[in-house]
Design a protein around this motif. Structure first.
Motif, mmCIF file in Angstrom:
data_model
loop_
_atom_site.group_PDB
_atom_site.id
_atom_site.type_symbol
_atom_site.label_atom_id
_atom_site.label_comp_id
_atom_site.label_asym_id
_atom_site.label_seq_id
_atom_site.Cartn_x
_atom_site.Cartn_y
_atom_site.Cartn_z
ATOM 1 N N PHE A 172 0.810 -1.226 0.000
ATOM 2 C CA PHE A 172 0.000 0.000 0.000
ATOM 3 C C PHE A 172 0.846 1.280 0.000
ATOM 4 O O PHE A 172 0.525 2.234 -0.725
ATOM 5 C CB PHE A 172 -0.965 -0.020 1.193
ATOM 6 N N THR B 217 5.956 -7.117 9.741
ATOM 7 C CA THR B 217 5.087 -6.116 10.387
ATOM 8 C C THR B 217 4.077 -6.801 11.301
ATOM 9 O O THR B 217 3.869 -6.399 12.453
ATOM 10 C CB THR B 217 4.328 -5.284 9.334
ATOM 11 N N GLY C 297 -2.959 -7.460 1.899
ATOM 12 C CA GLY C 297 -1.607 -7.956 2.172
ATOM 13 C C GLY C 297 -1.383 -8.179 3.661
ATOM 14 O O GLY C 297 -1.034 -9.292 4.097
ATOM 15 N N ILE C 298 -1.576 -7.138 4.469
ATOM 16 C CA ILE C 298 -1.420 -7.275 5.920
ATOM 17 C C ILE C 298 -2.473 -8.252 6.462
ATOM 18 O O ILE C 298 -2.199 -9.054 7.353
ATOM 19 C CB ILE C 298 -1.562 -5.886 6.604
ATOM 20 N N VAL D 248 -14.106 -8.214 5.950
ATOM 21 C CA VAL D 248 -13.889 -7.938 4.520
ATOM 22 C C VAL D 248 -15.080 -7.174 3.941
ATOM 23 O O VAL D 248 -16.166 -7.158 4.520
ATOM 24 C CB VAL D 248 -13.704 -9.247 3.713
ATOM 25 N N SER D 249 -14.857 -6.578 2.737
ATOM 26 C CA SER D 249 -15.917 -5.755 2.145
ATOM 27 C C SER D 249 -16.772 -6.512 1.135
ATOM 28 O O SER D 249 -17.866 -6.055 0.802
ATOM 29 C CB SER D 249 -15.309 -4.526 1.465
ATOM 30 N N LYS E 291 -13.787 -11.407 -1.430
ATOM 31 C CA LYS E 291 -12.652 -11.217 -0.514
ATOM 32 C C LYS E 291 -12.767 -12.170 0.678
ATOM 33 O O LYS E 291 -11.754 -12.583 1.249
ATOM 34 C CB LYS E 291 -12.562 -9.756 -0.064
ATOM 35 N N VAL F 146 -2.287 -0.140 12.722
ATOM 36 C CA VAL F 146 -1.257 -0.499 11.733
ATOM 37 C C VAL F 146 -1.289 0.425 10.524
ATOM 38 O O VAL F 146 -0.249 0.700 9.911
ATOM 39 C CB VAL F 146 -1.419 -1.985 11.312
ATOM 40 N N PHE G 297 -4.003 3.113 7.620
ATOM 41 C CA PHE G 297 -5.215 3.909 7.387
ATOM 42 C C PHE G 297 -5.646 3.816 5.929
ATOM 43 O O PHE G 297 -5.826 4.833 5.252
ATOM 44 C CB PHE G 297 -4.959 5.371 7.786
ATOM 45 N N THR G 298 -5.828 2.573 5.424
ATOM 46 C CA THR G 298 -6.233 2.452 4.023
ATOM 47 C C THR G 298 -7.609 3.062 3.791
ATOM 48 O O THR G 298 -7.927 3.446 2.673
ATOM 49 C CB THR G 298 -6.267 0.975 3.568
ATOM 50 N N VAL H 53 1.627 0.730 16.029
ATOM 51 C CA VAL H 53 2.529 -0.279 15.452
ATOM 52 C C VAL H 53 3.299 0.373 14.304
ATOM 53 O O VAL H 53 2.745 0.568 13.226
ATOM 54 C CB VAL H 53 1.725 -1.495 14.914
ATOM 55 N N TRP I 115 6.474 -0.550 12.512
ATOM 56 C CA TRP I 115 7.541 -1.556 12.406
ATOM 57 C C TRP I 115 8.835 -0.968 11.831
ATOM 58 O O TRP I 115 9.919 -1.216 12.366
ATOM 59 C CB TRP I 115 7.024 -2.723 11.558
ATOM 60 N N ARG J 46 -8.577 -0.702 -4.495
ATOM 61 C CA ARG J 46 -9.164 -1.716 -3.608
ATOM 62 C C ARG J 46 -9.425 -3.037 -4.317
ATOM 63 O O ARG J 46 -10.177 -3.872 -3.812
ATOM 64 C CB ARG J 46 -10.468 -1.155 -3.029
HETATM 65 N N1 LIG Z 1 2.540 0.232 10.640
HETATM 66 C C1 LIG Z 1 3.407 -0.435 9.926
HETATM 67 O O1 LIG Z 1 4.524 -0.703 10.354
HETATM 68 C C2 LIG Z 1 2.988 -0.880 8.547
HETATM 69 C C3 LIG Z 1 3.782 -1.764 7.781
HETATM 70 C C4 LIG Z 1 3.289 -2.197 6.550
HETATM 71 C C5 LIG Z 1 2.052 -1.713 6.070
HETATM 72 N N2 LIG Z 1 1.364 -0.817 6.831
HETATM 73 C C6 LIG Z 1 0.064 -0.273 6.396
HETATM 74 O O2 LIG Z 1 -0.897 -1.302 6.385
HETATM 75 C C7 LIG Z 1 -1.958 -0.899 5.510
HETATM 76 C C8 LIG Z 1 -2.344 -2.087 4.636
HETATM 77 O O3 LIG Z 1 -1.347 -2.327 3.677
HETATM 78 P P1 LIG Z 1 -1.522 -3.538 2.637
HETATM 79 O O4 LIG Z 1 -0.284 -3.550 1.809
HETATM 80 O O5 LIG Z 1 -1.974 -4.738 3.355
HETATM 81 O O6 LIG Z 1 -2.742 -2.986 1.753
HETATM 82 P P2 LIG Z 1 -3.812 -3.831 0.874
HETATM 83 O O7 LIG Z 1 -3.240 -5.144 0.467
HETATM 84 O O8 LIG Z 1 -4.276 -2.896 -0.179
HETATM 85 O O9 LIG Z 1 -4.999 -4.137 1.908
HETATM 86 C C9 LIG Z 1 -5.680 -3.105 2.523
HETATM 87 C C10 LIG Z 1 -7.147 -3.473 2.756
HETATM 88 O O10 LIG Z 1 -7.768 -2.284 3.256
HETATM 89 C C11 LIG Z 1 -9.152 -2.375 2.990
HETATM 90 N N3 LIG Z 1 -9.691 -1.030 2.663
HETATM 91 C C12 LIG Z 1 -10.680 -0.422 3.329
HETATM 92 N N4 LIG Z 1 -10.940 0.764 2.787
HETATM 93 C C13 LIG Z 1 -10.110 0.907 1.735
HETATM 94 C C14 LIG Z 1 -9.928 1.940 0.769
HETATM 95 N N5 LIG Z 1 -10.654 3.075 0.804
HETATM 96 N N6 LIG Z 1 -8.977 1.780 -0.190
HETATM 97 C C15 LIG Z 1 -8.225 0.660 -0.206
HETATM 98 N N7 LIG Z 1 -8.352 -0.361 0.693
HETATM 99 C C16 LIG Z 1 -9.300 -0.235 1.652
HETATM 100 C C17 LIG Z 1 -9.327 -3.357 1.842
HETATM 101 O O11 LIG Z 1 -10.106 -4.436 2.337
HETATM 102 P P3 LIG Z 1 -11.701 -4.460 2.166
HETATM 103 O O12 LIG Z 1 -12.003 -4.057 0.747
HETATM 104 O O13 LIG Z 1 -12.050 -5.880 2.456
HETATM 105 O O14 LIG Z 1 -12.225 -3.480 3.187
HETATM 106 C C18 LIG Z 1 -7.924 -3.850 1.522
HETATM 107 O O15 LIG Z 1 -7.885 -5.242 1.295
HETATM 108 C C19 LIG Z 1 -1.446 0.320 4.751
HETATM 109 O O16 LIG Z 1 -2.000 1.489 5.333
HETATM 110 C C20 LIG Z 1 0.033 0.290 4.989
HETATM 111 O O17 LIG Z 1 0.618 1.583 4.927
HETATM 112 C C21 LIG Z 1 1.804 -0.404 8.053
#
Ligand SMILES: NC(=O)c1ccc[n+]([C@@H]2O[C@H](COP(=O)([O-])OP(=O)(O)OC[C@H]3O[C@@H](n4cnc5c(N)ncnc54)[C@H](OP(=O)(O)O)[C@@H]3O)[C@@H](O)[C@H]2O)c1
Length: 322
Positions: free
Chosen positions: A39, A124, A149-150, A170-171, A175, A234, A236-237, A259, A261, A311
């Motif tokens: 993301f 993470t 991914g997370i 999930v949405s 999914k 973790v 704010f998607t 969190v 990481w 998404r």
């Molecule tokens: N804190 C840390 O150390 C750390 C490390 C790595 C990643 N992250 C963060 O973790 C988050 C997830 O990353 P990821 O790579 O797992 O992302 P991803 O694969 O795109 O998954 C994010 C999920 O968020 C949900 N979502 C809800 N509202 C959304 C919107 N408006 N747009 C897009 N997705 C939306 C979606 O699920 P549904 O459609 O089912 O709702 C989607 O499957 C990101 O914010 C990333 O920056 C943080």
């Protein structure tokens, strides 16, 4: 070498394939077979991430490939199959050079495509559940964005780290299938998840909520915690950064826990190696199944990155480099 460049902050469609010189031989030089997509790669293409790379930059935080050369005291040697972290940018290229402490031997059973999807999210989630969330054996974990991914990483890892039950939010139904395949014991829709979780847990709530989504579900996440529960912040998607009314923490004896990481690894030398020492045997034995990523060809890097922000991504997304 071929690399992906982001020449301007117009979003993922700005991604282009360029021919540029290879990096110098400092550190561990890796011939990259696959690069992970996450993301933050999408946020960075619009200048919306906390770290702003100078333009043009090569996107991508993680790779898998084969070591071409390494310093004598590195933990890996030429010819080794490895996974490595660039952490912020630089992964989507045919050759990368990394500090030795960010390169890890990949178990033979893990493909390059899966290996390119293992470090960023799994480490993470391991940090979130173990170090920050204090996950104890037999606890129940709920994860938002369960098919992302997370999300899929949490579903794969949490049982091996002791969770007895892992609930995915999930949405869409499609999914939900992805979340089940990744190991969810239960799947609930994002709309009305609080009531569904109350029913599933007989009103007891869950011990941990791992939240990469944020937005307007935050308060219901706090309400879904059992006494002593922890909400792990973790990402704010969902776009909006929620605020906490701290009386909710007091009333139910729950914690909201940050969190970060990447920041932790910068201030805790040796932490990444400790994490990999625990995770690698679990991957090698199959106790934690390897990710099964969606693989895009190199030329379609822009689409791969766009799948994060529109998404449509399911599970981990990876770019095939060679
Ligand atoms: N804190 C840390 O150390 C750390 C490390 C790595 C990643 N992250 C963060 O973790 C988050 C997830 O990353 P990821 O790579 O797992 O992302 P991803 O694969 O795109 O998954 C994010 C999920 O968020 C949900 N979502 C809800 N509202 C959304 C919107 N408006 N747009 C897009 N997705 C939306 C979606 O699920 P549904 O459609 O089912 O709702 C989607 O499957 C990101 O914010 C990333 O920056 C943080």
């Amino acid at each position: 070498m071929r690399a992906i460049h982001i020449p301007r902050l117009d979003g993922p469609s700005a991604a282009e394939v360029v021919d540029i010189p290879e990096p110098g031989a400092d550190g561990v030089v890796i011939e990259v077979h696959a690069a992970g997509v996450a993301f933050p790669d999408a946020l960075q293409t619009r200048g919306l991430y906390q770290y702003k790379a100078p333009l043009p930059y090569i996107p991508g935080a993680e790779v898998a490939g084969v070591v071409r050369s390494a310093p004598r005291d590195a933990p890996v040697a030429p010819g080794d199959r490895v996974a490595g972290l660039t952490l912020l940018t630089g992964a989507m290229a045919e050759v990368v050079a990394l500090p030795p402490e960010r390169v890890f031997a990949l178990p033979d059973s893990v493909s390059f495509e899966a290996g390119a999807g293992v470090l960023f999210n799994d480490l993470t989630v391991h940090f979130a559940l173990r170090t920050r969330g204090r996950l104890a054996a037999g606890e129940t974990v709920l994860v938002h964005g369960g098919a992302g991914g997370i999300g899929t990483s949490t579903l794969r890892l949490a049982p091996a780290l002791g969770a007895a039950r892992v609930i995915a939010v999930v949405s869409t139904e499609a999914k939900g299938e992805i979340a089940r395949a990744a190991g969810a014991t239960d799947v609930v829709p994002a709309d009305g998840f609080k009531d569904a979780v109350a029913e599933l847990t007989g009103g007891c709530g869950v011990d941990i909520v791992l939240d990469p989504v944020g937005g307007d579900r935050f308060t219901d996440s706090l309400r879904s915690l059992a006494p002593g529960g922890r909400l792990l912040v973790v990402g704010f998607t969902g776009g909006e950064i929620p605020t906490v009314k701290v009386n909710r923490l007091l009333l139910n004896n729950v914690d909201a826990i940050g969190v970060g990481w990447g920041a932790w690894t910068m201030t805790h030398p040796g932490y990444l190696a400790q994490q990999w020492a625990e995770l690698a045997p679990l991957l090698a034995s199959g106790a934690v199944p390897a990710p099964e990523p969606v693989v895009y060809p190199f030329e379609r890097a822009g689409e791969a990155i766009a799948s994060m922000e529109n998404r449509s991504a399911t599970g981990k997304v990876v770019l095939k480099v060679r």
